[in-house]
Every structure is written in structure tokens, then in C-alpha cells.
Write a protein that holds these residues in place. Structure first.
Motif, PDB file in Angstrom:
ATOM      1  N   LEU A 130      50.405  64.631 -28.709  1.00 38.37           N
ATOM      2  CA  LEU A 130      49.332  64.346 -27.932  1.00 38.37           C
ATOM      3  C   LEU A 130      48.704  65.853 -27.380  1.00 38.37           C
ATOM      4  O   LEU A 130      47.412  65.950 -27.359  1.00 38.37           O
ATOM      5  N   LEU A 131      49.702  66.587 -26.796  1.00 35.47           N
ATOM      6  CA  LEU A 131      49.368  68.006 -26.332  1.00 35.47           C
ATOM      7  C   LEU A 131      48.524  68.881 -27.151  1.00 35.47           C
ATOM      8  O   LEU A 131      47.692  69.697 -26.861  1.00 35.47           O
ATOM      9  N   GLY A 132      49.014  68.901 -28.319  1.00 32.01           N
ATOM     10  CA  GLY A 132      48.544  69.773 -29.652  1.00 32.01           C
ATOM     11  C   GLY A 132      47.116  69.362 -29.714  1.00 32.01           C
ATOM     12  O   GLY A 132      46.368  70.537 -30.101  1.00 32.01           O
ATOM     13  N   GLU A 133      46.930  68.019 -29.699  1.00 36.28           N
ATOM     14  CA  GLU A 133      45.412  67.699 -29.939  1.00 36.28           C
ATOM     15  C   GLU A 133      44.534  68.225 -28.915  1.00 36.28           C
ATOM     16  O   GLU A 133      43.289  68.516 -29.174  1.00 36.28           O
ATOM     17  N   MET A 134      44.965  68.114 -27.626  1.00 35.28           N
ATOM     18  CA  MET A 134      44.360  68.571 -26.508  1.00 35.28           C
ATOM     19  C   MET A 134      43.945  69.874 -26.456  1.00 35.28           C
ATOM     20  O   MET A 134      42.678  70.403 -26.091  1.00 35.28           O
ATOM     21  N   ARG A 135      45.094  70.627 -26.913  1.00 32.25           N
ATOM     22  CA  ARG A 135      44.962  72.152 -26.814  1.00 32.25           C
ATOM     23  C   ARG A 135      44.131  72.580 -27.854  1.00 32.25           C
ATOM     24  O   ARG A 135      43.559  73.733 -27.761  1.00 32.25           O
ATOM     25  N   LEU A 136      43.940  71.835 -29.070  1.00 33.15           N
ATOM     26  CA  LEU A 136      43.098  72.427 -30.095  1.00 33.15           C
ATOM     27  C   LEU A 136      41.801  72.713 -29.576  1.00 33.15           C
ATOM     28  O   LEU A 136      40.923  73.354 -30.352  1.00 33.15           O
ATOM     29  N   PHE A 137      41.033  71.886 -28.779  1.00 34.99           N
ATOM     30  CA  PHE A 137      39.900  71.841 -28.271  1.00 34.99           C
ATOM     31  C   PHE A 137      39.745  72.773 -26.892  1.00 34.99           C
ATOM     32  O   PHE A 137      40.263  72.289 -25.949  1.00 34.99           O
ATOM     33  N   LYS A 138      38.851  73.935 -26.969  1.00 31.90           N
ATOM     34  CA  LYS A 138      39.024  74.702 -25.527  1.00 31.90           C
ATOM     35  C   LYS A 138      37.678  74.462 -24.947  1.00 31.90           C
ATOM     36  O   LYS A 138      36.479  74.467 -25.368  1.00 31.90           O
ATOM     37  N   ASP A 139      38.214  74.332 -23.574  1.00 36.65           N
ATOM     38  CA  ASP A 139      36.941  74.074 -22.691  1.00 36.65           C
ATOM     39  C   ASP A 139      36.122  75.195 -22.385  1.00 36.65           C
ATOM     40  O   ASP A 139      36.459  76.441 -22.781  1.00 36.65           O
TER      41      ASP A 139
END
Length: 443
Positions: free
Chosen positions: A165-174
Motif C-alpha cells: 500500500l505504501l509503495g503505491e502511495m509513494r510512487l506519486f509525488k505531491d
């Protein structure tokens, strides 16, 4: 709510109601005797907390009926004595106030509190199989919960890999991350330019490395993002060369693969240039080929295009050039498609054309669309940051034109996927032959 709190909330929303997630930071590591390596926190932990002290654990409890989600930090207690020796500590109360946790406890209370927090939780999320110590600790906590069975308490019956789950979140940079990474790219680009301008025949690789490190630190970056590669001449044909102790010679190319880490975010840039400031004809032929391959790869960085299109585009250009320059025998392979099918290019180009970039140099996130049939290469989307880094490495071998022997070239840039295409974060380092030679002419 701060950005870290927002990330925690997004993660909890993806978890099973009432489930518990457990995420420790990295341990401290001894270098030798009583000396420690410089401490670097765990990237996943930092992504959700912004907290950089060791001996810390984050616990999240997902919302369920009648109960809001909770974010709980376990950390070192305040200690006036230890702060004299080691520096400031937030302590539980200070960390809770500064970083927006719902609760905070001393790290010594972790075992007791975990037996309480895991009681009757339907599932647990943690880094499955990534740490033998954490796996053992989890077993101990679950056993403590099971000991309460006579009181009607149940232990979680399902375990999930939190890092997916965290890997998918971190893939997209805010937006905040993109600003940091652009600044890291600018610092690293300036460092490469400084190294070019400082270089001259006879310098040792470590002298050139010192120019990079000076610019990193002078500009506010805390560390190199990885061990720099400064490779002169034939050393550039060793992909992960980092001895950095050879002396350059007139006529050598210098390959530098180096980037800084700024506020935990990495940059990753490679440039190749002649130590005497002028490319020879064979060097320029290969350099222009790699540059053309990078241009083709960059053109493939578009939302909706597959990640694999980047590599395929670079390889097609490289193989065409290998055939034209005589590195690959046209009479044997005939054309580009045949040479690629035979994997003939691997003699001169044996690595991929990039990777994700972020809190880690080789950042997390799936490269394939795991939800699609056959798990094809995933489509690119705005907010992804990746490197684009084709190269060519010519070792002496039978049938290989001698004029190209011992030439190693890589050109690498940090690239943000945007709604309209891409943005290069590392433009400060010259790439074109004319720009490199002009910059080195200013030495």
C-alpha cells in the motif's frame, strides 16, 4: 492536518476497519568500536511521520464504527543527560504536539501497548518478511494477545503486507515533494557542472569527487544520495565502479554518476565528459548515439504510455547505432529487430533505462500493472518521478573496433511525468557536446 497526517489518513482509509498497522523506523548501525554510521531513518516511516529520531515505531488503527482512526508514536523519552551528548530529543509529548499524533508513548511501553492495541483487531498490516526481528516481535505480540483468550479477546487472523500500500502511495509525488526533488536536481546539476569545470588531465577521481561533495553540502544537501561513481577511462565500463582512486589521463572520458539527498529526497544524475575538455571523434560518435537514445526515451515519457516504452525506445536507437558503427555485425544480425531479438546489444548495453526516484534512489512502487491480465508494464501517470539513463560500454573484444575500446558513456536525468508530458528536474548539468565543451572552456 499536516501532510504527514494526510498521508496517514489516506493509508488508514485503505485498511480493513479496525485493523492495526505497525511501522518501525530504521535501527542505528555500528560502524566500528563505539562509532556509529550517520543515522538515516526508514523512508516508509518518514513518509508517514516526518520524524527522524531512531528507536521509534508508528502504529495506526483504522477507523471503525464508533471509533475514529488513531495515529500513535512510540519514541525515546526526553533525557537531559543524553541530550548533552547526542542532541535534542522530542520525547513523546513533544513529538505528539509537533507532528500531529493522537497519542505518543515511550518506546519502553511498546510491548505492553501492542498487546492492548492488537486485541480484537481483525487484521494486522506490517512489512511481511522484510525483517526477521520484526517478524519475531510480531509473533511475541500476537502470543500476548492469545493469552487473553479466556477473557474473550481474539488476535488478528489476517496479515497484510503494509509496504504494498505504501509503495503505491509513494510512487506519486505531491507538490511539496516535487519542489524538493526539483531543488535536489538543481543542486546536483550544479555539482556536476562544478566537477566538469574543475577537471583536468592528471587529476585523481577522488579529487573530482570532492568537488561534487563540496557543492552538495555548500548548497544545503545533507548527504550524497548514494556512493558517487567517478570513473575515468576504462573504469567507466564498470557499471557500479566506486573506488574513485585512479588518476585520469589526457584523452580519458570521465563518467560521474552522483546525486545529493535533500531533506530525505534523492537526485540521481550521470554525465560523461572529456577530462581535457574536447571529445575525440570516436568518443563523440558514441556520445551522440547515447544522447539520441535518451532523446527517444524522453519522448516516450507521456501519461498513458507504458513504462517499458522508455527502455524499448532507447534500445531501438542504440542498436541501430551499434550496427552503423560496426559494434554489431550487420552481416550477422541484418537489422535492428533481429539484433534485439538475439539480445546482441547486451554486450554493450546491459542495464535498464531508468527506475523510480524519490525518498530512495531506487524508489518503491510496482513497475507492472498487477491488476491487469498478464501484468503488463504499467502506464505512466502525472506525479511519477523516474530516471532516464541509457548508456554504452565498450570493453576490448574480438570484432569490436579498437577505436571504441574502453569507452563508457551514460547520460542520466531525473524526470517528472506531467499532464502534458514530462519535466526534467536536472537540467543544470550540461548534456549537449557543445554545452559541455563550452562549460569546460571556462575552467
Amino acid at each position: 492536518m499536516n501532510r504527514y497526517g494526510e498521508r496517514r489518513a489516506r493509508l488508514c482509509a485503505q485498511m480493513q476497519p479496525g485493523a492495526v498497522a505497525i511501522l518501525p523506523t530504521a535501527p542505528e548501525a555500528m560502524r566500528n568500536s563505539d562509532s556509529e554510521y550517520p543515522y538515516r531513518h526508514d523512508s516508509y516511516f518518514y513518509y508517514l511521520t516526518g520524524f527522524t529520531e531512531p528507536d521509534s515505531v508508528l502504529v495506526l488503527v483504522a477507523a471503525q464504527a464508533g471509533q475514529a482512526a488513531q495515529a500513535i508514536l512510540f519514541c525515546r523519552q526526553k533525557s537531559v543527560e543524553r541530550e548533552v551528548w547526542d542532541g535534542f530529543r522530542h520525547g513523546p509529548d513533544g513529538a505528539r504536539a509537533a507532528f500531529g499524533f493522537d497519542f505518543a508513548f515511550p518506546i519502553e511501553e511498546l510491548n505492553k501497548e501492542m498487546a492492548r492495541l492488537l486485541a480484537n483487531a481483525p487484521a494486522v498490516y506490517y512489512a511481511l518478511g522484510h525483517s526477521a526481528a520484526l517478524d519475531l516481535q510480531m509473533k511475541t505480540w500476537l502470543q500476548a494477545v492469545r493469552c487473553q483468550a479466556r477473557s474473550g479477546v481474539t488476535a488478528p487472523t489476517v496479515a497484510h503486507d503494509l509496504l504494498v500500500l505504501l509503495g503505491e502511495m509513494r510512487l506519486f509525488k505531491d507538490d511539496f515533494e516535487q519542489v524538493l526533488m526539483r531543488r535536489a536536481g538543481a543542486i546536483s546539476g550544479a555539482a556536476h557542472l562544478r566537477a566538469m569545470r574543475a577537471s583536468k588531465p592528471g587529476m585523481f577521481e577522488y579529487e573530482i569527487e570532492a568537488e561534487l561533495l563540496h557543492e552538495f553540502r555548500r548548497s544545503g544537501a545533507q548527504y550524497p544520495a548514494y556512493t558517487p561513481i567517478v570513473a575515468a577511462g576504462a573504469n567507466a565500463c564498470v557499471l557500479h565502479y566506486n573506488a574513485n582512486n585512479a588518476q585520469s589521463r589526457d584523452g580519458d572520458l570521465i563518467l560521474i554518476d552522483a546525486g545529493c539527498e535533500l531533506d530525505s529526497y534523492a537526485s540521481d544524475i550521470t554525465r560523461t565528459y572529456p577530462v581535457n575538455g574536447r571529445f575525440s571523434t570516436p568518443q563523440r560518435l558514441l556520445y551522440d548515439l547515447v544522447l539520441a537514445a535518451q532523446s527517444a526515451a524522453l519522448a516516450a515519457v507521456q501519461p498513458g504510455r507504458r513504462y517499458s516504452d522508455i527502455h524499448d525506445s532507447a534500445v531501438s536507437v542504440l542498436v541501430q547505432g551499434m550496427l552503423e558503427l560496426g559494434l554489431l555485425d550487420k552481416t550477422v544480425y541484418g537489422n535492428v529487430d533481429n539484433a534485439i531479438a538475439e539480445r546482441a546489444h547486451l554486450q554493450f548495453y546491459m542495464h535498464g533505462t531508468g527506475h523510480w526516484l524519490g525518498l530512495d534512489v531506487h524508489d518503491v512502487g510496482a513497475y507492472r500493472d498487477v491488476h491487469a491480465e498478464g501484468k503488463p508494464s504499467r502506464p505512466l501517470a502525472p506525479g511519477m518521478v523516474l530516471t532516464v539513463e541509457p548508456g554504452i560500454y565498450v570493453r576490448p573484444a574480438a570484432g569490436v573496433p579498437e577505436q571504441f575500446w574502453n569507452i563508457g558513456i551514460r547520460i542520466e536525468d531525473d524526470v517528472l511525468v506531467t499532464p502534458g508530458g514530462y519535466s526534467i528536474l536536472s537540467e543544470g548539468a550540461p548534456r549537449l557536446v557543445a554545452d559541455i565543451e563550452a562549460a569546460m572552456g571556462q575552467r
